[in-house]
Design a protein around this motif. Structure first.
Motif, PDB file in Angstrom:
ATOM      1  N   THR A   2       0.836  -1.190   0.000  1.00 28.51           N
ATOM      2  CA  THR A   2       0.000   0.000   0.000  1.00 28.51           C
ATOM      3  C   THR A   2       0.872   1.242   0.000  1.00 28.51           C
ATOM      4  O   THR A   2       1.786   1.352   0.793  1.00 28.51           O
ATOM      5  CB  THR A   2      -0.872   0.027   1.273  1.00 28.51           C
ATOM      6  OG1 THR A   2      -1.519  -1.228   1.393  1.00 28.51           O
ATOM      7  CG2 THR A   2      -1.899   1.127   1.196  1.00 28.51           C
ATOM      8  N   THR A   4       1.557   4.915   0.930  1.00 30.29           N
ATOM      9  CA  THR A   4       1.091   5.862   1.939  1.00 30.29           C
ATOM     10  C   THR A   4       1.616   7.240   1.590  1.00 30.29           C
ATOM     11  O   THR A   4       2.722   7.375   1.077  1.00 30.29           O
ATOM     12  CB  THR A   4       1.603   5.475   3.334  1.00 30.29           C
ATOM     13  OG1 THR A   4       3.017   5.397   3.273  1.00 30.29           O
ATOM     14  CG2 THR A   4       1.038   4.158   3.785  1.00 30.29           C
ATOM     15  N   PRO A   5       0.800   8.257   1.837  1.00 32.18           N
ATOM     16  CA  PRO A   5       1.257   9.593   1.478  1.00 32.18           C
ATOM     17  C   PRO A   5       2.443  10.025   2.321  1.00 32.18           C
ATOM     18  O   PRO A   5       2.490   9.739   3.513  1.00 32.18           O
ATOM     19  CB  PRO A   5       0.036  10.475   1.757  1.00 32.18           C
ATOM     20  CG  PRO A   5      -0.804   9.700   2.709  1.00 32.18           C
ATOM     21  CD  PRO A   5      -0.534   8.255   2.436  1.00 32.18           C
ATOM     22  N   GLY A   6       3.396  10.662   1.692  1.00 30.66           N
ATOM     23  CA  GLY A   6       4.539  11.186   2.424  1.00 30.66           C
ATOM     24  C   GLY A   6       4.201  12.511   3.054  1.00 30.66           C
ATOM     25  O   GLY A   6       3.107  13.043   2.867  1.00 30.66           O
ATOM     26  N   PRO A   7       5.140  13.084   3.798  1.00 27.19           N
ATOM     27  CA  PRO A   7       4.883  14.328   4.502  1.00 27.19           C
ATOM     28  C   PRO A   7       4.427  15.447   3.571  1.00 27.19           C
ATOM     29  O   PRO A   7       3.580  16.248   3.939  1.00 27.19           O
ATOM     30  CB  PRO A   7       6.235  14.666   5.129  1.00 27.19           C
ATOM     31  CG  PRO A   7       6.960  13.376   5.202  1.00 27.19           C
ATOM     32  CD  PRO A   7       6.463  12.553   4.064  1.00 27.19           C
ATOM     33  N   ALA A  10       0.584  15.318   2.680  1.00 25.76           N
ATOM     34  CA  ALA A  10      -0.443  15.350   3.713  1.00 25.76           C
ATOM     35  C   ALA A  10      -1.287  16.617   3.588  1.00 25.76           C
ATOM     36  O   ALA A  10      -0.787  17.691   3.287  1.00 25.76           O
ATOM     37  CB  ALA A  10       0.218  15.309   5.090  1.00 25.76           C
ATOM     38  N   ALA A  11      -2.593  16.452   3.809  1.00 28.03           N
ATOM     39  CA  ALA A  11      -3.489  17.598   3.720  1.00 28.03           C
ATOM     40  C   ALA A  11      -3.297  18.519   4.914  1.00 28.03           C
ATOM     41  O   ALA A  11      -3.019  18.051   6.015  1.00 28.03           O
ATOM     42  CB  ALA A  11      -4.932  17.094   3.687  1.00 28.03           C
ATOM     43  N   ILE A  16      -8.830  18.859   6.818  1.00 26.66           N
ATOM     44  CA  ILE A  16      -9.286  17.603   7.418  1.00 26.66           C
ATOM     45  C   ILE A  16     -10.136  17.864   8.651  1.00 26.66           C
ATOM     46  O   ILE A  16     -10.421  16.967   9.428  1.00 26.66           O
ATOM     47  CB  ILE A  16      -8.100  16.680   7.750  1.00 26.66           C
ATOM     48  CG1 ILE A  16      -7.111  17.374   8.674  1.00 26.66           C
ATOM     49  CG2 ILE A  16      -7.424  16.205   6.495  1.00 26.66           C
ATOM     50  CD1 ILE A  16      -5.995  16.465   9.136  1.00 26.66           C
ATOM     51  N   VAL A  66      16.657  -2.553   8.371  1.00 32.46           N
ATOM     52  CA  VAL A  66      15.481  -2.335   7.529  1.00 32.46           C
ATOM     53  C   VAL A  66      15.796  -2.653   6.072  1.00 32.46           C
ATOM     54  O   VAL A  66      14.934  -3.096   5.317  1.00 32.46           O
ATOM     55  CB  VAL A  66      14.997  -0.868   7.674  1.00 32.46           C
ATOM     56  CG1 VAL A  66      13.922  -0.536   6.653  1.00 32.46           C
ATOM     57  CG2 VAL A  66      14.481  -0.613   9.084  1.00 32.46           C
ATOM     58  N   GLN A  67      17.048  -2.450   5.656  1.00 33.13           N
ATOM     59  CA  GLN A  67      17.424  -2.620   4.233  1.00 33.13           C
ATOM     60  C   GLN A  67      18.014  -3.991   3.916  1.00 33.13           C
ATOM     61  O   GLN A  67      18.405  -4.232   2.779  1.00 33.13           O
ATOM     62  CB  GLN A  67      18.439  -1.539   3.830  1.00 33.13           C
ATOM     63  CG  GLN A  67      17.851  -0.144   3.691  1.00 33.13           C
ATOM     64  CD  GLN A  67      17.635   0.544   5.016  1.00 33.13           C
ATOM     65  OE1 GLN A  67      18.374   0.337   5.963  1.00 33.13           O
ATOM     66  NE2 GLN A  67      16.591   1.353   5.097  1.00 33.13           N
ATOM     67  N   GLN A 232      13.130 -10.415   3.301  1.00 33.91           N
ATOM     68  CA  GLN A 232      12.621  -9.232   2.585  1.00 33.91           C
ATOM     69  C   GLN A 232      13.032  -9.334   1.117  1.00 33.91           C
ATOM     70  O   GLN A 232      14.092  -8.848   0.720  1.00 33.91           O
ATOM     71  CB  GLN A 232      13.179  -7.960   3.220  1.00 33.91           C
ATOM     72  CG  GLN A 232      12.868  -7.842   4.703  1.00 33.91           C
ATOM     73  CD  GLN A 232      13.024  -6.429   5.211  1.00 33.91           C
ATOM     74  OE1 GLN A 232      12.057  -5.803   5.640  1.00 33.91           O
ATOM     75  NE2 GLN A 232      14.239  -5.911   5.196  1.00 33.91           N
ATOM     76  N   ARG A 234      12.149  -7.887  -1.458  1.00 31.45           N
ATOM     77  CA  ARG A 234      12.353  -6.662  -2.254  1.00 31.45           C
ATOM     78  C   ARG A 234      13.796  -6.170  -2.178  1.00 31.45           C
ATOM     79  O   ARG A 234      14.191  -5.299  -2.953  1.00 31.45           O
ATOM     80  CB  ARG A 234      11.380  -5.572  -1.834  1.00 31.45           C
ATOM     81  CG  ARG A 234      11.585  -5.008  -0.450  1.00 31.45           C
ATOM     82  CD  ARG A 234      10.496  -3.971  -0.169  1.00 31.45           C
ATOM     83  NE  ARG A 234      10.569  -3.418   1.165  1.00 31.45           N
ATOM     84  CZ  ARG A 234      10.116  -4.012   2.257  1.00 31.45           C
ATOM     85  NH1 ARG A 234       9.597  -5.220   2.175  1.00 31.45           N
ATOM     86  NH2 ARG A 234      10.198  -3.435   3.427  1.00 31.45           N
TER      87      ARG A 234
ATOM     88  N   ILE B 105       7.904  10.086   8.484  1.00 31.63           N
ATOM     89  CA  ILE B 105       8.097  11.226   9.384  1.00 31.63           C
ATOM     90  C   ILE B 105       7.220  12.385   8.912  1.00 31.63           C
ATOM     91  O   ILE B 105       7.218  12.714   7.716  1.00 31.63           O
ATOM     92  CB  ILE B 105       9.573  11.668   9.412  1.00 31.63           C
ATOM     93  CG1 ILE B 105      10.451  10.513   9.896  1.00 31.63           C
ATOM     94  CG2 ILE B 105       9.761  12.887  10.305  1.00 31.63           C
ATOM     95  CD1 ILE B 105      11.942  10.825   9.835  1.00 31.63           C
ATOM     96  N   TYR B 106       6.518  12.980   9.836  1.00 31.36           N
ATOM     97  CA  TYR B 106       5.652  14.118   9.521  1.00 31.36           C
ATOM     98  C   TYR B 106       6.037  15.312  10.386  1.00 31.36           C
ATOM     99  O   TYR B 106       6.623  15.159  11.458  1.00 31.36           O
ATOM    100  CB  TYR B 106       4.187  13.734   9.749  1.00 31.36           C
ATOM    101  CG  TYR B 106       3.750  12.654   8.790  1.00 31.36           C
ATOM    102  CD1 TYR B 106       3.283  12.966   7.524  1.00 31.36           C
ATOM    103  CD2 TYR B 106       3.865  11.306   9.142  1.00 31.36           C
ATOM    104  CE1 TYR B 106       2.919  11.971   6.628  1.00 31.36           C
ATOM    105  CE2 TYR B 106       3.509  10.304   8.251  1.00 31.36           C
ATOM    106  CZ  TYR B 106       3.035  10.648   6.993  1.00 31.36           C
ATOM    107  OH  TYR B 106       2.697   9.668   6.107  1.00 31.36           O
ATOM    108  N   SER B 114      -3.625  12.995   9.212  1.00 29.78           N
ATOM    109  CA  SER B 114      -4.269  13.032   7.897  1.00 29.78           C
ATOM    110  C   SER B 114      -3.795  11.868   7.025  1.00 29.78           C
ATOM    111  O   SER B 114      -4.547  11.351   6.208  1.00 29.78           O
ATOM    112  CB  SER B 114      -4.018  14.372   7.203  1.00 29.78           C
ATOM    113  OG  SER B 114      -2.668  14.467   6.841  1.00 29.78           O
TER     114      SER B 114
END
Lengths: 275, 117
Positions: A2, A4-7, A10-11, A16, A66-67, A232, A234, B105-106, B114
């Motif tokens: 999935t 996910t929107p990055g920083p 974000a709205a 919101i 993580v990698q 992993q 990937r 990170i936000y 959001s």
């Protein structure tokens, strides 16, 4: 997977429907251990040094757990150094003389004699069959009672190892704790052998350190936990950077080059590669 | 060993998104505190878990390692982790250790929320 929107995507709060924002006040800009951390680097750029081959490090990115590709392991090697030495003193000695405690046949070269955040150490590791694997480590963190080394792409492991000392009652316990995955599928296949070799390596290192710190009969406890049993896939393409394969190819190319020189009378030494 | 100088309180934002407010020193010794907070936040039941580092005073490499083990637990449950409130220094540490590739990170709680909604 999935997305996910990055920083940046974000709205804003108004869009919101949030009420009074409960903004997070960022933590102190200069934490008390800021100098213990290395500065951010995108790619490693070590200087060449005598005594090590120094390949497979320049231009590489760091690679944490993580990698990595393989199962994630946490391995801990603990040694009771006794009551005669304070934790900070034990770590100071370990940082200053790090490579002196390594088993014979392996080389560790830092730009200066101490271990300092941001340093890149170059390694030649004996991996059997007369072959040495050339890679490196990055000093991620160092304070009075601990220091941490992180691996670059192509290293056997993707992760870091933290060396620390702490009081436990009257005694000082010295510890090396690694959190890592095998870097790529080839290394993962070799993990049963690599576990055994790594255990032998740190057992010998901590025993030598214990003797230097004055422990009467240093005994090393080893514990191993599989933190994540999933691989992993990937990150399977990490094999492109595999330092073992590249070290073998580099050694073969060096031998061929020397052979050509001696064959044409251009001053080849005829000596074996000692790097 | 001394007790860790950290508190990790759990609260819920809109749509039940859990957030752990981390205050104090984050080291490997905090693992039981973090795992208790994780369970109090519902474990892996929520699709997102936010970590508020606005009260972070200090973090060493052991603290980063502890976040990796939390990440493994969360991923096992197909849960996303997001962080906000990081100072510029610790944001760089997340980037240096490449933890930012797994924990988004936000800049603010609103931005993290959001993304989670």
């Amino acid at each position: 997977m999935t997305d996910t929107p990055g920083p940046d995507e974000a709205a804003p709060a108004e869009q919101i429907g949030l009420g009074a924002p409960e903004a997070a006040a960022p933590a102190s800009a200069h934490p008390r251990n800021a100098r213990s951390w290395a500065h951010k680097v995108d790619r490693l750029q070590p200087d060449l040094r005598e005594g090590v081959r120094g390949t497979n490090v320049a231009g590489r990115r760091l690679a944490g757990p993580v990698q990595g590709f393989g199962k994630m392991w946490q391995k801990t090697y603990r040694m009771n150094a006794g009551p005669g030495i304070a934790p900070a003193e034990a770590i100071s000695i370990w940082r200053k003389h790090f490579s002196e405690f390594w088993p014979a046949g392996n080389r560790f070269s830092t730009p200066i004699t101490n271990i300092t955040p941001g340093d890149v150490a170059l390694l030649d590791l004996r991996i059997g069959g007369g072959v040495k694997l050339s890679t490196g480590v990055f000093v991620l963190y160092a304070d009075a009672e601990s220091f941490t080394l992180m691996t670059p792409q192509g290293h056997l492991f993707a992760g870091w190892i933290t060396f620390s000392a702490a009081r436990d009652g009257e005694d000082t316990i010295v510890q090396a704790q690694a959190l890592f995955r095998a870097g790529d599928p080839l290394y993962e296949l070799a993990m049963p052998i690599m576990h055994r070799r790594e255990d032998q390596f740190w057992l010998a290192t901590l025993t030598a350190l214990g003797e230097r710190l004055g422990a009467a009969d240093p005994e090393v406890e080893i514990s191993r936990t599989c933190v994540d049993s999933r691989r992993q896939w990937r990150y399977a393409r990490n094999i492109w950077h595999n330092s073992a394969i590249r070290s073998l190819l580099q050694a073969a190319a060096d031998r061929r080059k020397r052979g050509n020189k001696s064959g044409t009378g251009q001053g080849g030494t005829g000596k074996d590669d000692k790097s | 060993m001394s007790a860790p100088a950290v508190t990790m309180d759990v609260r819920r934002l809109g749509h039940g998104v859990p957030v752990i407010d981390i205050k104090g020193d984050v080291t490997a010794a905090c693992e039981p505190v973090l795992m208790s907070a994780y369970e109090a936040a519902g474990g892996g039941k929520a699709p997102w878990l936010l970590l508020n580092f606005g009260g972070l005073d200090y973090m060493n490499s052991g603290g980063i390692g502890m976040l990796v083990t939390l990440l493994v637990r969360a991923k096992r449950q197909r849960q996303h982790l997001a962080a906000y409130g990081l100072s510029e220094h610790y944001r760089e540490i997340f980037e240096l250790t490449r933890l930012d590739e797994a924990i988004a990170i936000y800049d603010s709680e609103q931005a993290a929320l959001s993304a989670a909604r």
